[in-house]
Scaffold this motif. Structure first.
Motif, PDB file in Angstrom:
ATOM      1  N   VAL A  56       6.917   1.090  15.476  1.00 46.11           N
ATOM      2  CA  VAL A  56       6.018   1.061  16.489  1.00 46.11           C
ATOM      3  C   VAL A  56       5.702  -0.154  17.718  1.00 46.11           C
ATOM      4  O   VAL A  56       6.161  -0.469  17.975  1.00 46.11           O
ATOM      5  N   ALA A  57       6.355  -1.201  16.688  1.00 43.43           N
ATOM      6  CA  ALA A  57       6.690  -2.793  17.636  1.00 43.43           C
ATOM      7  C   ALA A  57       7.551  -3.016  17.948  1.00 43.43           C
ATOM      8  O   ALA A  57       7.791  -3.002  18.985  1.00 43.43           O
ATOM      9  N   TRP A  58       8.627  -2.469  17.282  1.00 46.72           N
ATOM     10  CA  TRP A  58       9.890  -2.448  18.617  1.00 46.72           C
ATOM     11  C   TRP A  58      10.014  -1.653  19.644  1.00 46.72           C
ATOM     12  O   TRP A  58      10.319  -1.987  20.990  1.00 46.72           O
ATOM     13  N   SER A  59       9.041  -0.472  19.505  1.00 45.48           N
ATOM     14  CA  SER A  59       8.725   0.986  20.255  1.00 45.48           C
ATOM     15  C   SER A  59       7.694  -0.090  22.005  1.00 45.48           C
ATOM     16  O   SER A  59       8.364  -0.005  22.595  1.00 45.48           O
ATOM     17  N   ALA A  60       7.002  -0.952  21.249  1.00 46.14           N
ATOM     18  CA  ALA A  60       6.744  -1.558  22.255  1.00 46.14           C
ATOM     19  C   ALA A  60       7.453  -2.676  22.769  1.00 46.14           C
ATOM     20  O   ALA A  60       6.976  -2.548  24.153  1.00 46.14           O
ATOM     21  N   VAL A  61       8.527  -3.275  22.270  1.00 44.03           N
ATOM     22  CA  VAL A  61       9.053  -4.681  22.576  1.00 44.03           C
ATOM     23  C   VAL A  61      10.113  -3.805  23.915  1.00 44.03           C
ATOM     24  O   VAL A  61      10.080  -4.770  24.973  1.00 44.03           O
ATOM     25  N   LYS A  62      10.262  -2.813  23.211  1.00 50.06           N
ATOM     26  CA  LYS A  62      11.463  -1.908  24.343  1.00 50.06           C
ATOM     27  C   LYS A  62      10.609  -1.051  25.663  1.00 50.06           C
ATOM     28  O   LYS A  62      11.318  -0.557  26.519  1.00 50.06           O
ATOM     29  N   GLU A  63       9.558  -1.549  25.476  1.00 55.24           N
ATOM     30  CA  GLU A  63       9.015  -0.914  26.534  1.00 55.24           C
ATOM     31  C   GLU A  63       8.883  -1.839  27.836  1.00 55.24           C
ATOM     32  O   GLU A  63       8.704  -1.150  28.988  1.00 55.24           O
ATOM     33  N   LYS A  64       8.446  -2.916  28.019  1.00 56.61           N
ATOM     34  CA  LYS A  64       8.765  -4.285  28.806  1.00 56.61           C
ATOM     35  C   LYS A  64      10.168  -4.710  29.026  1.00 56.61           C
ATOM     36  O   LYS A  64      10.823  -5.052  29.676  1.00 56.61           O
ATOM     37  N   TYR A  65      10.575  -5.125  27.623  1.00 55.06           N
ATOM     38  CA  TYR A  65      12.706  -5.634  27.120  1.00 55.06           C
ATOM     39  C   TYR A  65      13.204  -4.519  26.562  1.00 55.06           C
ATOM     40  O   TYR A  65      12.798  -3.366  26.597  1.00 55.06           O
ATOM     41  N   GLU A  66      14.744  -5.026  27.540  1.00 58.46           N
ATOM     42  CA  GLU A  66      15.382  -4.645  26.823  1.00 58.46           C
ATOM     43  C   GLU A  66      16.810  -5.803  26.697  1.00 58.46           C
ATOM     44  O   GLU A  66      16.527  -6.624  27.162  1.00 58.46           O
ATOM     45  N   LYS A  67      18.006  -4.651  25.565  1.00 59.91           N
ATOM     46  CA  LYS A  67      18.685  -5.694  25.632  1.00 59.91           C
ATOM     47  C   LYS A  67      20.180  -5.980  26.191  1.00 59.91           C
ATOM     48  O   LYS A  67      20.728  -4.811  27.029  1.00 59.91           O
ATOM     49  N   LYS A  68      20.743  -6.939  27.223  1.00 60.17           N
ATOM     50  CA  LYS A  68      22.031  -7.242  27.972  1.00 60.17           C
ATOM     51  C   LYS A  68      22.313  -8.317  26.978  1.00 60.17           C
ATOM     52  O   LYS A  68      22.370  -9.144  27.205  1.00 60.17           O
ATOM     53  N   GLY A  69      23.916  -7.758  27.521  1.00 58.66           N
ATOM     54  CA  GLY A  69      24.864  -8.401  26.310  1.00 58.66           C
ATOM     55  C   GLY A  69      23.936  -9.276  25.468  1.00 58.66           C
ATOM     56  O   GLY A  69      24.948 -10.842  25.784  1.00 58.66           O
ATOM     57  N   GLY A  70      23.731  -8.424  24.974  1.00 59.10           N
ATOM     58  CA  GLY A  70      23.420  -9.463  23.080  1.00 59.10           C
ATOM     59  C   GLY A  70      22.062 -10.041  23.616  1.00 59.10           C
ATOM     60  O   GLY A  70      21.581 -10.820  22.410  1.00 59.10           O
ATOM     61  N   GLU A  71      21.508 -10.470  24.612  1.00 54.94           N
ATOM     62  CA  GLU A  71      20.098 -10.878  24.889  1.00 54.94           C
ATOM     63  C   GLU A  71      18.815  -9.780  25.431  1.00 54.94           C
ATOM     64  O   GLU A  71      19.103  -9.163  25.801  1.00 54.94           O
ATOM     65  N   TRP A  72      17.716  -9.858  24.464  1.00 51.98           N
ATOM     66  CA  TRP A  72      16.445  -9.714  25.317  1.00 51.98           C
ATOM     67  C   TRP A  72      16.480 -10.538  26.098  1.00 51.98           C
ATOM     68  O   TRP A  72      15.638 -11.174  26.439  1.00 51.98           O
ATOM     69  N   VAL A  73      15.865  -8.811  27.304  1.00 47.32           N
ATOM     70  CA  VAL A  73      15.114  -9.449  28.758  1.00 47.32           C
ATOM     71  C   VAL A  73      13.808  -8.889  29.068  1.00 47.32           C
ATOM     72  O   VAL A  73      14.411  -7.579  28.604  1.00 47.32           O
ATOM     73  N   LYS A  74      13.714  -8.714  29.795  1.00 41.34           N
ATOM     74  CA  LYS A  74      12.286  -8.457  30.583  1.00 41.34           C
ATOM     75  C   LYS A  74      13.392  -7.493  31.168  1.00 41.34           C
ATOM     76  O   LYS A  74      13.677  -7.613  32.534  1.00 41.34           O
ATOM     77  N   LYS A  75      12.387  -6.267  31.257  1.00 44.88           N
ATOM     78  CA  LYS A  75      12.523  -5.426  32.430  1.00 44.88           C
ATOM     79  C   LYS A  75      12.848  -4.767  34.124  1.00 44.88           C
ATOM     80  O   LYS A  75      11.496  -5.944  34.215  1.00 44.88           O
ATOM     81  N   SER A  76      13.675  -5.031  35.109  1.00 43.09           N
ATOM     82  CA  SER A  76      12.718  -5.087  35.960  1.00 43.09           C
ATOM     83  C   SER A  76      11.675  -4.092  36.450  1.00 43.09           C
ATOM     84  O   SER A  76      11.947  -3.093  35.744  1.00 43.09           O
ATOM     85  N   ASP A  77      10.982  -4.597  37.038  1.00 39.07           N
ATOM     86  CA  ASP A  77       9.681  -3.757  37.384  1.00 39.07           C
ATOM     87  C   ASP A  77      10.122  -2.699  38.120  1.00 39.07           C
ATOM     88  O   ASP A  77      11.020  -2.479  39.547  1.00 39.07           O
TER      89      ASP A  77
END
Length: 77
Positions: A56-77
């Motif tokens: 559940v926690a990882w799913s919640a993070v993935k709603e707002k963040y994504e992994k790009k180039g090995g780094e977690w970044v906030k998703k664009s609106d």
């Protein structure tokens, strides 16, 4: 089982996620621990409640963040 601060989160969470994502993870994890502690609330009653909370926690993070180039970044609106 619940985390009282982000400093208590597992290393893999603290070392890979930005602070805001760590806060999302902590809140979602703690909420899921409460919600799914009762086996009747889990889809599969045999699942470990802590394992469910991590999902559940990882799913919640993935709603707002994504992994790009090995780094977690906030998703664009």
């Amino acid at each position: 089982m619940p985390y009282s601060s982000i400093q208590e989160l597992p290393d893999r969470v603290r070392e890979n996620l930005p602070k805001h994502a760590q806060e999302i993870f902590k809140e979602a994890f703690n909420s899921a621990v409460k919600e799914y502690s009762d086996p009747d609330e889990r889809r599969n009653k045999d699942d470990d409640p802590e394992e469910v909370a991590f999902k559940v926690a990882w799913s919640a993070v993935k709603e707002k963040y994504e992994k790009k180039g090995g780094e977690w970044v906030k998703k664009s609106d």
